[in-house]
Structure formats: structure tokens, C-alpha cells
Design an enzyme around this catalytic site. Structure first.
Site, PDB file in Angstrom:
ATOM      1  CG  HIS A 171      -1.893   0.981   1.418  1.00 17.19           C
ATOM      2  ND1 HIS A 171      -1.633   2.272   1.804  1.00 17.19           N
ATOM      3  CD2 HIS A 171      -3.232   0.903   1.235  1.00 17.19           C
ATOM      4  CE1 HIS A 171      -2.770   2.950   1.849  1.00 17.19           C
ATOM      5  NE2 HIS A 171      -3.761   2.145   1.504  1.00 17.19           N
TER       6      HIS A 171
ATOM      7  CG  ASP B 145       0.727  -2.483   6.381  1.00 13.51           C
ATOM      8  OD1 ASP B 145      -0.213  -2.575   7.191  1.00 13.51           O
ATOM      9  OD2 ASP B 145       0.651  -1.833   5.320  1.00 13.51           O
TER      10      ASP B 145
ATOM     11  CD  GLN C  15      -6.817  -4.490   4.066  1.00 14.22           C
ATOM     12  OE1 GLN C  15      -7.786  -5.200   4.356  1.00 14.22           O
ATOM     13  NE2 GLN C  15      -6.947  -3.213   3.776  1.00 14.22           N
TER      14      GLN C  15
ATOM     15  CE  LYS D 210      -7.049  -0.064   6.245  1.00 19.16           C
ATOM     16  NZ  LYS D 210      -7.879   0.396   5.134  1.00 19.16           N
TER      17      LYS D 210
ATOM     18  CB  CYS E   5      -3.769   3.266  -1.623  1.00 22.97           C
ATOM     19  SG  CYS E   5      -4.972   4.536  -1.329  1.00 22.97           S
TER      20      CYS E   5
HETATM   21  N1  PLP Z   1      -1.549  -0.768   4.752  1.00 20.48           N
HETATM   22  C1  PLP Z   1      -2.508  -1.475   4.153  1.00 20.48           C
HETATM   23  C2  PLP Z   1      -2.204  -2.871   3.696  1.00 20.48           C
HETATM   24  C3  PLP Z   1      -3.771  -0.933   3.973  1.00 20.48           C
HETATM   25  O1  PLP Z   1      -4.731  -1.646   3.395  1.00 20.48           O
HETATM   26  C4  PLP Z   1      -4.014   0.390   4.417  1.00 20.48           C
HETATM   27  C5  PLP Z   1      -5.322   1.014   4.191  1.00 20.48           C
HETATM   28  O2  PLP Z   1      -6.066   0.638   3.316  1.00 20.48           O
HETATM   29  C6  PLP Z   1      -2.979   1.075   5.057  1.00 20.48           C
HETATM   30  C7  PLP Z   1      -1.763   0.471   5.207  1.00 20.48           C
HETATM   31  C8  PLP Z   1      -3.192   2.468   5.581  1.00 20.48           C
HETATM   32  O3  PLP Z   1      -4.110   2.435   6.627  1.00 20.48           O
HETATM   33  P1  PLP Z   1      -4.644   3.777   7.292  1.00 20.48           P
HETATM   34  O4  PLP Z   1      -5.226   4.585   6.184  1.00 20.48           O
HETATM   35  O5  PLP Z   1      -5.661   3.320   8.269  1.00 20.48           O
HETATM   36  O6  PLP Z   1      -3.480   4.467   7.913  1.00 20.48           O
END
Ligand code: PLP
Length: 579
Positions: A132, A209, A212, A235, A377
Site C-alpha cells: 500500500h 504492516d 489487512q 479496519k 493506493c
Molecule cells: N496498509 C494497508 C495494507 C492498507 O490496506 C491500508 C489502508 O487501506 C494502510 C496500510 C493504511 O491504513 P490507514 O489509512 O488506516 O493508515
């Protein structure tokens, strides 16, 4: 524990039961909301909403600082959330749980408070091709600040990190390895244990990270033995604006805060400078999202039993739903999955041959079905897979098999109803496809008449469903631009889907615009916009009241702000070109 009951589970989410999709009303039938955008954010259960309200109504005060009872009450609830989080991810100490506003901020804290101080010219950072942007851009920023180099771990055809090359890409130059446990597009569980072990073997710091992961799989940071683990509350049925940065204590101790103020200080002096507070407060500048953190504790109470249930009713239900949806998509001939195999979590990404992903998503929205289209993204992943974007269906355990059936039925009818896109650029010699190659565009219609005709078309449309239909029909009227006219110069920046605009000025001082886009919906919108501006003088163009026109047509309230902004971007470009 009572067995997982999807119906009872669904009943706990008020939005799903209360949402009235009046605007999708078609022939008198209301379409219920089908919410398939859970990877972006999940809906919230009543108990989480109630606790956030309760905090504001009963014990709202700032945490830590005051010596009054209300503040103690707020602080106790706030720190209780931290204790629960420690246990939820099995961190060794409560000092290892730092509140942030989300995964993105957690990663930025790592890059700016740690990586920036460690990295030297030529050092390497390994990230995966499917990350992402939240796990790419902060690394690009710190790489630029330090002269470090980003190495990209490739994917296998199934969309997992390809372990064949990790020995080459993670080596003794590597200082940080940052990977998503599960990509937000591919839905596959990455072999992160191998990646973490590899990072450790070369002395690199590992960051996982888990944005998800947390709604679907239990996490044990000690078992993983990663250095950092990040995730977002929203999420996993929790509030927005709350994230967690887990880090091993010794590493957190070594970090220099990159934001100052609030509870992160021990002593501040003009003479001696500032000394920092203990962990975890050292890395938490400013007043935190107290209501959110308190509601997050309730979120953990809600989700924890589901993830740790030995019967795995919740996980089994999610898996069955994923399989069902995937298999139903397989029956649609035009569906092309972007990687091989059924995903591990209910996140399914695909394209539809001959149809632009935005056209499909907007058509589904007109039936109340919320799915995602675009780059999600993850622009580098899209380039890696050689696609412009894709559709993503992301389910949660409150979704039902019936909803999947509704989605598939509408998807099938949309795919068969819309004409597939001819590749006009490849076929520009074909007489049946009109392509505009000439910079000289003839003035053929009265500007006022063109606008009035559009207004007339829309005036009797009662719902978004019927407006959407009109826009799609209008898209057929747009003369396609020749490939040679699609360039960086004619590209309209700010448009979610690519669009191009070409202008010519006639001898009488009036302007003619031609435009194009790969998405039919954008082409329809372009016809509407061009009707307002074509064949007018510069002065007439500048004085068009476009907002009034859009609102007469009932457009702005239906287009997402980004697509709405795209319309504004088109108008801005027209005005600039003719100024
Ligand atoms: N990492 C992953 C895999 C994501 O799916 C997302 C958001 O969709 C993020 C990071 C960023 O999350 P946040 O917008 O809650 O900071």
C-alpha cells in the site's frame, strides 16, 4: 462460546440495517445497501458506537495531565485500552504499544524517528511490489533524506512475495525490511515469517504492516518475532483515527521523537532543552484520540472472541463466503482475476475484459452495491501487473450469501447490457469508430442549444440510477481522440480516471474542445461539460456558472468527491486553455 451466527453478527451493525438507499430507487424498488468495501473500512457495531458516545456524555476529559476525577476516569479507560491491545497482540510490555492515528502514521513514526537516524547513503530498504502507498511513500521520503535505496521484492503468480529471490534482495546492505502481511488488493497471506527470519539473519529491522490482517487472523508479535507491527482500528470494526505501532521496547527506546509537545516530554527548558518522557508516551505527541482509543478497547472485546474461537466459526464463515463469491465470479466469462487462486481473506481483485473498472463500479453503485475500483493506493502494484486499475470486492463476516448473489446478478446484467469497449486506438482505421485526428473542429451546434438539450435529458430523471443511465448513453456521442492527441500535454490532472482534453481556437475567437477517456462514465461526463463550453469565446467560457449547471443536472451530490473533483479539473483545464 456460542457458535458464530452470521445473522446475529450482522444485526449488531446499525448502519447495515438502517441505511436506506433511496437514491438508487429504480422503478419504485428500493435497493438495499450491499457494502463490499470492507478493506477500506468496516462498519462499526452498536457497542463500539455506544462507548464512544458514552465517553463524550459521561467522562470526557483530557488524559494523564489533570488531577481531577474526570481526568482519572478518562485516563483509566484510555490506559485500559493499551493493556488490552498488549494482550491482543501478545506484546511483552504495555510500553511497546504506541497509539497513532492509523497504520500510515505508525509507519511514518518508524521512518522519521528511527530509519532517518540509522540509514546512510547506499543502505537498502526492502519492500514488496504489492505494498500500500502507506508502506512505500514514507520509505521513499526517508530514502531521499538519507541516500538509501529501495529494493522491491517481486511476487509469484499467486500474488505472494516470491521467496526465490529474497536471498539476493535482502542482504547485508539491507537495514529495513517492510512488508504487508496481507496486501489490500491481493488478499493473500504473505510468508512473512520467512521474511522476518531473513531480515534477522542479515541484521535488518523488520516492519510488518498488519492493516489487512487484524480483522481476519489473530496476531502474536512475540511468535512472529518482528521488530515492528502496525495496524488500524477502523479496519477491524473499530473507530477511525486510531492506530497501533507495536515495537520491541529496545528499539522504541532508541527512537528520537519526530513530533513534539503534549505528554511526550519529561522536562522542557529554554536553557537545557527538552528531555523526553518514558515509553510509550515519548512517541505520542499532543492530545490523543481519546474517544477513539476508548472505543477501540470495546472493539477488542468484540473481535477477540471471534478470532480466538477454537471452533473458528467466524473464520470459517469468511472463508466460505470468499469461496462462494470467487466461484460465482469464475462463472462470468469476462472476469479476469489479477493473480491466481482464491484469496486467503475476503478480498478479491479482478478486471472485466472489455469494460473499464470505474464504469462497472459506478453502475453497481446505482443498484446500491458498494465496491472499489481504481488503483487501491497501490499504484506500483498496478504497474507491476501491467493494469491501469482493477475492481476489488472486500467482504466482512456481516455480509451474506444473498448479497453475493445480488452483486453477481447485477454484475452479469451490467456486463451484458453495456457494449464492451472497442480498442479504438488499435482500430483507428476501422470506419465504424469515429476518431478525431484533426485539430480543426467544426462549429456545428449552438452552445445554448447543446446545454438545454442536456438539461432536458436530466430534468425528468428522479434517481441516480436513471441519471447514470443518461450519462452512459451520452458517452456514445463523444468522438474519440486519436492516440497522437493523448499526451501529457492534453492529460487532465486531477481526474480519477485518465482523461484528455484538446482545444482549438477558430478565427472568430471561439473555442472548440474535444476530449476522451477510457472510462465510459467519464466520456459521458465530458459530453455534459463540453456542451457548456464548446463554441464559446474566452469571455463566455469564463462566465459559465458551472456549479449551477451541475446542480440543475443533479450531478455533484452523486459523484464521489474525487470524481467530482475530476469534473472540476476538466472545467479548470478548459478555463485555463481559453483564458
Ligand atoms: N496498509 C494497508 C495494507 C492498507 O490496506 C491500508 C489502508 O487501506 C494502510 C496500510 C493504511 O491504513 P490507514 O489509512 O488506516 O493508515
Amino acid at each position: 462460546m456460542t457458535p458464530f451466527d452470521p445473522q446475529l453478527f450482522r444485526q449488531q451493525f446499525p448502519l447495515l440495517n438502517n441505511y436506506e438507499n433511496i437514491d438508487t430507487e429504480s422503478k419504485g424498488d428500493k435497493n438495499p445497501l450491499v457494502y463490499f468495501d470492507n478493506a477500506a473500512t468496516t462498519q462499526k457495531p452498536q457497542q463500539v458506537i455506544d462507548i464512544a458516545n458514552h465517553y463524550y456524555q459521561v467522562f470526557n476529559a483530557n488524559v494523564h495531565r489533570a488531577s481531577h476525577q474526570l481526568s482519572s476516569q478518562a485516563t483509566i479507560a484510555f490506559e485500559n485500552a493499551r493493556n488490552l491491545t498488549q494482550k491482543f497482540i501478545n506484546a511483552k510490555s504495555v510500553k511497546e504499544v504506541i497509539w497513532t492515528k492509523g497504520s500510515t502514521e505508525s509507519i511514518n513514526v518508524i521512518t522519521q524517528s528511527l530509519a532517518r537516524n540509522i540509514l546512510k547513503q547506499g543502505d537498502e530498504i526492502a519492500i514488496c511490489a504489492s505494498e500500500h502507498h502507506a508502506n512505500i511513500v514514507p520509505w521513499q521520503i526517508v530514502a531521499k533524506q538519507t541516500g538509501a535505496i529501495i529494493k522491491v521484492l517481486p511476487l509469484s503468480s499467486s500474488g505472494h512475495i516470491d521467496l526465490k529471490v529474497i536471498d539476493k534482495l535482502i542482504n547485508n546492505k539491507t537495514k529495513f525490511v517492510a512488508c504487508a502481511q496481507i496486501s489490500n488488493v491481493l488478499g493473500k497471506i504473505n510468508p512473512i515469517q520467512t521474511v522476518i527470519n531473513k531480515a534477522k539473519s542479515v541484521g535488518a529491522i523488520s516492519i510488518i504492516d498488519g492493516a489487512q490482517t487484524v480483522a481476519h487472523v489473530a496476531v502474536d508479535v512475540q511468535a512472529l518475532d518482528c521488530d515492528f507491527y502496525v495496524f488500524s482500528a477502523h479496519k477491524m470494526y473499530g473507530p477511525t483515527g486510531v492506530g497501533v505501532l507495536y515495537g520491541k521496547q529496545a528499539l522504541l527506546e532508541s527512537m528520537q521523537p519526530y513530533q513534539g509537545g503534549g505528554e511526550m516530554i519529561k522536562n522542557v527548558s529554554f536553557e537545557q532543552g527538552t528531555s523526553y518522557n518514558e515509553l510509550p508516551f515519548k512517541l505520542e505527541a499532543g492530545t490523543p484520540n481519546i474517544a477513539g482509543v476508548v472505543a477501540f478497547a470495546e472493539t477488542l472485546e468484540f473481535i477477540w472472541p471471534l478470532l480466538s474461537d477454537i471452533d473458528q466459526g467466524y473464520s470459517r464463515y469468511e472463508k466460505k463466503l470468499t469461496q462462494y463469491c470467487y466461484q460465482a465470479l469464475v462463472t462470468i466469462e469476462q472476469v479476469e482475476f489479477i493473480v491466481d487462486g482464491v484469496p486467503d481473506i475476503p478480498v478479491i481483485a479482478f478486471t472485466i475484459n472489455g469494460h473499464h473498472n470505474h464504469d462497472i463500479a459506478i453502475a453497481l453503485d446505482s443498484y446500491g452495491i458498494a465496491i472499489r475500483s481504481g488503483h487501491h493506493c497501490a499504484m506500483p502494484l498496478m504497474s507491476y501487473l501491467h493494469i491501469d486499475g482493477c475492481l476489488r470486492v472486500s467482504l466482512a463476516a456481516y455480509n451474506t450469501f444473498t448479497e453475493v448473489d445480488i452483486f453477481i446478478t447485477h454484475l452479469k446484467s451490467i456486463v451484458s447490457e453495456f457494449e464492451p469497449e472497442e480498442n479504438h486506438l488499435e482500430n483507428s482505421h476501422d470506419e465504424t469508430i469515429a476518431v478525431n485526428t484533426s485539430p480543426e473542429v467544426k462549429v456545428t451546434s449552438e452552445p445554448k442549444a447543446a446545454m438545454d438539450r442536456i438539461i432536458e435529458l436530466f430534468v425528468n430523471t428522479k434517481s441516480w440510477d436513471s441519471r447514470h443511465r443518461e450519462i452512459m448513453l451520452l458517452s456514445r456521442e463523444l468522438l474519440r481522440l486519436d492516440k497522437t492527441l493523448r499526451s501529457d500535454v492534453t492529460l487532465i490532472s486531477g481526474c480519477e480516471s485518465k482523461a484528455w482534453l484538446y482545444a482549438t481556437r477558430s478565427n472568430d475567437g471561439t473555442y472548440s474542445f474535444t476530449a476522451d477517456s477510457d472510462a465510459k462514465i467519464i466520456r459521458g461526463l465530458l459530453v455534459i461539460v463540453l456542451a457548456a463550453f464548446n463554441h464559446k469565446s474566452s469571455q463566455q467560457i469564463q462566465s459559465v456558472n458551472i456549479n449551477q449547471y451541475f446542480s440543475t443536472l443533479g450531478l455533484m451530490q452523486h459523484l464521489s468527491p474525487s470524481r467530482g473533483n475530476g469534473l472540476i479539473a476538466i472545467v479548470d483545464k478548459i478555463k485555463t486553455l481559453s483564458a
